[in-house]
Design a protein around this motif. Sequence first.
Motif, PDB file in Angstrom:
ATOM      1  N   TYR A   1      -7.952   3.527  -5.067  1.00  0.00           N
ATOM      2  CA  TYR A   1      -8.132   4.740  -4.256  1.00  0.00           C
ATOM      3  C   TYR A   1      -6.782   5.410  -4.002  1.00  0.00           C
ATOM      4  O   TYR A   1      -6.677   6.639  -3.946  1.00  0.00           O
TER       5      TYR A   1
ATOM      6  N   ILE B   1      -7.530   1.522   3.613  1.00  0.00           N
ATOM      7  CA  ILE B   1      -8.427   0.878   2.651  1.00  0.00           C
ATOM      8  C   ILE B   1      -7.786   0.699   1.284  1.00  0.00           C
ATOM      9  O   ILE B   1      -8.313  -0.015   0.443  1.00  0.00           O
TER      10      ILE B   1
ATOM     11  N   ALA C   1      -4.364  -0.489  -7.299  1.00  0.00           N
ATOM     12  CA  ALA C   1      -4.507   0.207  -6.015  1.00  0.00           C
ATOM     13  C   ALA C   1      -5.329   1.490  -6.190  1.00  0.00           C
ATOM     14  O   ALA C   1      -4.851   2.599  -5.963  1.00  0.00           O
TER      15      ALA C   1
ATOM     16  N   TYR D   1       1.529   0.435  -4.681  1.00  0.00           N
ATOM     17  CA  TYR D   1       2.517  -0.639  -4.818  1.00  0.00           C
ATOM     18  C   TYR D   1       3.852  -0.313  -4.151  1.00  0.00           C
ATOM     19  O   TYR D   1       4.438  -1.198  -3.516  1.00  0.00           O
TER      20      TYR D   1
ATOM     21  N   ARG E   1      -3.615  -3.912   3.505  1.00  0.00           N
ATOM     22  CA  ARG E   1      -4.853  -3.290   3.968  1.00  0.00           C
ATOM     23  C   ARG E   1      -5.200  -3.676   5.405  1.00  0.00           C
ATOM     24  O   ARG E   1      -6.019  -3.047   6.046  1.00  0.00           O
TER      25      ARG E   1
HETATM   26  N1  CTP Z   1     -12.310  -0.921  -1.527  1.00  0.00           N
HETATM   27  C1  CTP Z   1     -12.723  -0.398  -0.318  1.00  0.00           C
HETATM   28  N2  CTP Z   1     -13.493  -1.094   0.526  1.00  0.00           N
HETATM   29  C2  CTP Z   1     -13.871  -2.311   0.218  1.00  0.00           C
HETATM   30  C3  CTP Z   1     -13.457  -2.883  -0.998  1.00  0.00           C
HETATM   31  C4  CTP Z   1     -12.656  -2.157  -1.861  1.00  0.00           C
HETATM   32  O1  CTP Z   1     -12.422   0.713   0.016  1.00  0.00           O
HETATM   33  N3  CTP Z   1     -14.655  -2.950   1.045  1.00  0.00           N
HETATM   34  C5  CTP Z   1     -11.537  -0.093  -2.467  1.00  0.00           C
HETATM   35  C6  CTP Z   1     -10.061  -0.311  -2.424  1.00  0.00           C
HETATM   36  O2  CTP Z   1      -9.479   0.561  -1.537  1.00  0.00           O
HETATM   37  C7  CTP Z   1      -9.603  -0.102  -3.831  1.00  0.00           C
HETATM   38  C8  CTP Z   1     -10.861  -0.146  -4.671  1.00  0.00           C
HETATM   39  O3  CTP Z   1     -11.948  -0.332  -3.794  1.00  0.00           O
HETATM   40  O4  CTP Z   1      -8.796   0.993  -4.027  1.00  0.00           O
HETATM   41  C9  CTP Z   1     -10.761  -1.301  -5.641  1.00  0.00           C
HETATM   42  O5  CTP Z   1     -10.521  -2.532  -4.978  1.00  0.00           O
HETATM   43  P1  CTP Z   1      -9.553  -3.656  -5.559  1.00  0.00           P
HETATM   44  O6  CTP Z   1      -9.554  -3.585  -7.050  1.00  0.00           O
HETATM   45  O7  CTP Z   1      -9.948  -4.940  -4.956  1.00  0.00           O
HETATM   46  O8  CTP Z   1      -8.122  -3.305  -4.962  1.00  0.00           O
HETATM   47  P2  CTP Z   1      -7.080  -2.177  -5.344  1.00  0.00           P
HETATM   48  O9  CTP Z   1      -6.849  -1.321  -4.145  1.00  0.00           O
HETATM   49  O10 CTP Z   1      -7.501  -1.452  -6.576  1.00  0.00           O
HETATM   50  O11 CTP Z   1      -5.759  -2.977  -5.572  1.00  0.00           O
HETATM   51  P3  CTP Z   1      -5.354  -3.914  -6.798  1.00  0.00           P
HETATM   52  O12 CTP Z   1      -4.201  -3.255  -7.442  1.00  0.00           O
HETATM   53  O13 CTP Z   1      -4.985  -5.216  -6.186  1.00  0.00           O
HETATM   54  O14 CTP Z   1      -6.536  -4.030  -7.718  1.00  0.00           O
END
Ligand code: CTP
Length: 650
Positions: A52, A77, A50, A81, A90
């Motif tokens: 950001y 966005i 997660a 957890y 999201r």
């Molecule tokens: N993100 C975004 N806009 C998008 C794609 C991704 O702002 N169009 C951001 C998400 O908010 C995220 C980061 O890019 O924090 C990384 O995305 P991802 O790894 O797919 O999700 P995570 O939020 O990091 O969650 P996870 O724990 O499932 O990896």
Amino acid sequence: MSSSQGFRESSPAGAPGRRRSQFTYRHLSQLASYSTTNPLRVIAHIDLDAFYAQCEMVRLGVAEDQPLAVQQWQGLIAVNYPARATGIGRHCTVTDAKKLCPNLIAQHVATWREGDDKWAYHPDAAANIATHKVSLDPYRLESRKILAVIKESLPPNLQKVEKASIDEVFLDLSAHVHSLLLERFEELARPPPYDDPTEQLPMPSISALDWKADALVDLDDEDAEIDDPDWDDVAILIGSEIVRYVRAAVKEKLKYTCSAGIANSKMVSKLGSAYKKPNQQTVIRNRARQQFLSGFKFTKIRNLGGKLGEQVVQLFNTDSVQDLLVIPVEQLKSKLGDDTGVWVHNIIRGVDTSEVNSRTQIKSMLSAKSFKPTINTFEQGVKWLRIFAADIFSRLVEEGVLENRRRPKTINLHHRHGAQTRSRQGPIPQGRSLDESTLFELARGLLSQIVLEGKVWPCANLSLSVGGFEDGITGNMGIGSFLVKGEEAQALKANSSGAPQSRSDLRAQPTKRRRVDYGGIQRFFSQKQQPSRDGEYGLGSDDTSPTHEGETASEKPLSDDAASENNAAYMCLRCKTTFEDAEQEQNHNDWHLAKDLQEEEERRGSSRFAHPSPASASTSGNMSRKGAAAHRRAGRPKKTDSKQSKLSFG
Ligand code: CTP
Ligand code: CA
Ligand code: CA
């Protein structure tokens, strides 16, 4: 070998009648040279949890169990957890999320405010979409720190690290593993019998491997799990120890948790990092690879998410890896063509020899804004160009533009008026150092060219991008010693005469753009322009559309869940993404336009085939619910980081 290193001793190597390894001395030595076809190769993919949301938690110093989401206008966005546990995703609006979890912290992303020369966290940003533009700078900065810690925690001469997006990296651990193997197993350090590298290695002098806290993808058949490790198992176990150490360093130094996958290829390791989250790592041994992949839909594999995947689904009437495995390669070849058929046959078996590229090659950068309400004057446009120039320039600084390590050659401006998109491109003068005001002046020049075209107001979107990155001259040559060469000199002349090149071919509707056929697999790959999450999660924002830097998960195919949650009132004809309203659709079209522009630049700038995604190595980490459940059953229980042992690196 001490048990703390994860091994239990067995009978001495070379004991009479003992089997030999299935691997040779050549395989072992190829580890040191990062051979991409080596069965002993160890690749890891690390992805921040997660991301950001964690950045905001760290910045604000909130407790680990505090639910927090990152807000952009009225959407979310990123969701941490603890918040996900309350059902927030999201797709939620801020209002819905707060109903589900009243103590949720919804932190708005940083924004550039019209007229300001720096982004900031503005408390009133959410209500001011018309005058603010999202900045991802805070997350890029954290991303850089994390990358630096990862690199610092690996031996400088034995690392290969590829930044695959804002929150993920690939590591080729082969050479590092090689050195640890030689250090720990004296039987490997000896020369091969008869000095023949094709001789098989002795079996490892251990009988059981201790996988510690790792999620280990098990085998279906219990009997196949007998203690019979070969060197690929030992290599991946060492790789897994290294990854645990790297993750612990990131946690300790910067407070971020991440998840990881360790396997023999980029494709499988990427599926592995998404397999168990948060704060876990998954090992997919060669012997468990097929079992692991069989649980996935093949449309979740990178490059099978788009047109090619659709075609395969239609031809064979299934989307499961399992079903496709029984199709003979000859049949795949006859239906898909030789190259593509063989590629599909291999990829569903986890055969992926793509390389970990330690150089992150940003191909272009984009800063854009959709206007709602629309803007109506040249001056209003110019205000935004100032922000775009500052935004792009700060990213160029990170890329090393000040030191002339890398610099862009071209600048482009897109302007949308109703359904009509106009675009102008010009060269960036190469003879002197590039600064923010130069970028701004160039952008303003392009806008003045566009407004000469007649009816251009109101304007619904402006998008500025720079591309054609080239390595600059570094070392002790000063900026003043730059030579302006043939083509560049001409470009410079053209630019100073104030005559940007017209791009009349870009004036067509964004969804009907000309494409070049690469033939073969590349043809499909180039079509796989995945939507940004704006469409996927109903955010309706221009601001997080992919930056061309591979920083969003734009390569990630739509998850079934996300798609079904959309109301599907609008749909993109190119990639079938659905949207709830026209604005989202328009933002999405902007994104296609920008990507097309980038592709054209790549095609012109390079004779090699252009790959659409800078984060091209990554694959989707998505898995069907069913598949995930099946895999969970196979996995081992989770343990925490505190139990993770550290490796000493020689
Ligand atoms: N993100 C975004 N806009 C998008 C794609 C991704 O702002 N169009 C951001 C998400 O908010 C995220 C980061 O890019 O924090 C990384 O995305 P991802 O790894 O797919 O999700 P995570 O939020 O990091 O969650 P996870 O724990 O499932 O990896
Ligand atoms: Ca992530
Ligand atoms: Ca990611």
